[in-house]
Design an enzyme around this catalytic site. Structure first.
Site, PDB file in Angstrom:
ATOM      1  CD  GLU A 107      50.306  33.869  38.254  1.00 33.06           C
ATOM      2  OE1 GLU A 107      50.256  33.761  39.740  1.00 33.06           O
ATOM      3  OE2 GLU A 107      52.059  34.360  38.019  1.00 33.06           O
ATOM      4  CD  GLU A 111      47.079  31.883  44.294  1.00 37.84           C
ATOM      5  OE1 GLU A 111      47.752  32.294  45.037  1.00 37.84           O
ATOM      6  OE2 GLU A 111      46.045  33.451  44.711  1.00 37.84           O
ATOM      7  NE  ARG A 137      42.192  40.926  34.084  1.00 37.69           N
ATOM      8  CZ  ARG A 137      43.223  42.252  33.406  1.00 37.69           C
ATOM      9  NH1 ARG A 137      44.198  41.434  34.003  1.00 37.69           N
ATOM     10  NH2 ARG A 137      43.419  43.372  33.384  1.00 37.69           N
ATOM     11  CD  GLU A 138      42.702  39.635  42.837  1.00 36.03           C
ATOM     12  OE1 GLU A 138      42.512  40.375  42.206  1.00 36.03           O
ATOM     13  OE2 GLU A 138      44.160  40.146  43.764  1.00 36.03           O
ATOM     14  CD1 TRP A 202      50.403  35.935  50.975  1.00 33.24           C
ATOM     15  CD2 TRP A 202      48.134  36.096  50.332  1.00 33.24           C
ATOM     16  NE1 TRP A 202      50.695  35.264  50.179  1.00 33.24           N
ATOM     17  CE2 TRP A 202      49.354  34.920  49.661  1.00 33.24           C
ATOM     18  CE3 TRP A 202      46.974  35.462  49.737  1.00 33.24           C
ATOM     19  CZ2 TRP A 202      48.822  34.026  48.796  1.00 33.24           C
ATOM     20  CZ3 TRP A 202      46.558  34.887  48.958  1.00 33.24           C
ATOM     21  CH2 TRP A 202      47.439  33.909  48.672  1.00 33.24           C
ATOM     22  N   GLY A 206      44.099  37.761  56.117  1.00 33.93           N
ATOM     23  CA  GLY A 206      45.213  39.165  55.803  1.00 33.93           C
ATOM     24  C   GLY A 206      46.962  38.941  56.393  1.00 33.93           C
TER      25      GLY A 206
END
EC number: 2.4.1.207
Length: 330
Positions: A107, A111, A137-138, A202, A206
């Site tokens: 992927e 976002e 891996r954001e 989220w 959060g």
């Protein structure tokens, strides 16, 4: 409705000059390259299929997917995001093969995370390879413009050796393949997706702020759709015909000194989270991370708990599927 660029007035196979390619790449109409994924009448075509509106309401979100699978390529769209109160709303422009490889999918994500009124949209990039979802891996960024005011171009360049994310032809993230990663670098054919959906659990602080359907429908507008890559057979996944395309992509993936300067400036001013520096998640950075001392120091000053290893004496950060650091404006 905002007036769209004049290139929409020409025929379907119009083209744009893409920085780094040295040639024009065709823009496709929706029917030439995409199919509806979900959402029924929440997906609406405009300007003879050259623009697509995806909406989210109480009933459903919506999305579309490329008709072909691709092994590497240049994938781009101009996107205008919903305005006003958008907390909990997620707009995604991404590549995935999760429908074929449930346990070891790849992927590559853009976002867009909505916010409460008066707060800006945030943008997040993420990469998974071979089902490596345990290693998020954001990276997360603020933007230097309001993405709800006008269209801006968002691009994924994926080659055999690296992935580069661009905004308006400015590289914002470079992710290089390393031998130590093994199969964690995306290496299987993927489809391109665009979706809008309810990420209330989220997406904003959060899950503190949820989608408020009083402001629905939330509409994300897409145009300038580009699919430039090697389409592969969905059964055999043959890539023998991809050699020429792959060579072209590798050449185009070179970041010029001017582009690198702009990327460094963007990251210095706008990056608010990177997994490589998150000491609450990783005592030792993942093997592919290249630590930039300046980035490390700036993020440590910004959030000494997450990036400096200090003990947190208050509430712990919520960690959703892709929510790692709830950083606001710098």
């Amino acid at each position: 409705m905002t007036k769209l660029p004049s290139l929409f007035l020409v025929l379907t196979l119009v083209s744009v000059f893409v920085c780094g390619f040295g040639k024009r790449i065709p823009i496709l109409s929706f029917d030439e390259g995409y199919s509806q994924l979900f959402g029924d009448d929440n997906l609406v075509l405009h300007r003879d299929g050259k623009a697509v509106h995806l909406s989210l309401n109480e009933r459903t979100g919506s999305g579309f997917v490329s008709q072909d699978l691709y092994l590497h390529g240049y994938f781009s769209a101009s996107i205008k995001l919903p305005a006003d109160y958008t907390a909990g709303v997620v707009v995604a422009f991404y590549m995935s093969n999760g429908d074929m490889f449930e346990k070891n999918h790849d992927e590559i994500d853009f976002e867009f995370l909505g916010n409460i009124r008066g707060k800006d949209w945030r943008i997040q990039t993420n990469i998974y390879g071979n089902g490596s979802t345990s290693v998020g891996r954001e990276e997360r960024y603020n933007l230097w413009f309001d993405p709800a005011d006008d269209f801006h171009q968002y691009t994924i360049l994926w080659t055999d050796s690296q992935i580069i994310f661009y905004i308006d032809n400015i590289p914002i993230r470079e992710f290089k393949r390393t031998a130590a990663m093994g199969g964690d670098f995306p290496s299987k054919p993927m489809s391109l997706y665009a979706t809008i959906w309810d990420g209330s659990d989220w997406a904003t602080n959060g899950g503190k702020y949820r989608v408020n359907y009083k402001y629905a429908p939330y509409v994300a507008e897409f145009s300038d759709l580009i699919l430039h890559g090697c389409a592969v057979d969905p059964i055999e996944f043959s890539s023998k015909k991809c050699d020429t395309t792959s060579q072209s992509l590798e050449l185009s993936a070179t970041i010029t000194p001017s582009q690198r300067s702009k990327m460094d400036s963007f990251r210095r001013k706008h990056m608010t989270y990177s997994y490589c520096y998150d000491q609450t998640r990783y005592k030792v950075p993942p093997v592919e991370c290249v630590i930039n001392p300046r980035e490390a120091e700036r993020l440590k000053r910004f959030d000494p708990v997450t990036f400096g290893g200090r003990r947190h004496h208050g509430k712990r950060h919520h960690r959703g599927r892709a929510s790692r650091s709830e950083a606001d404006t710098i």
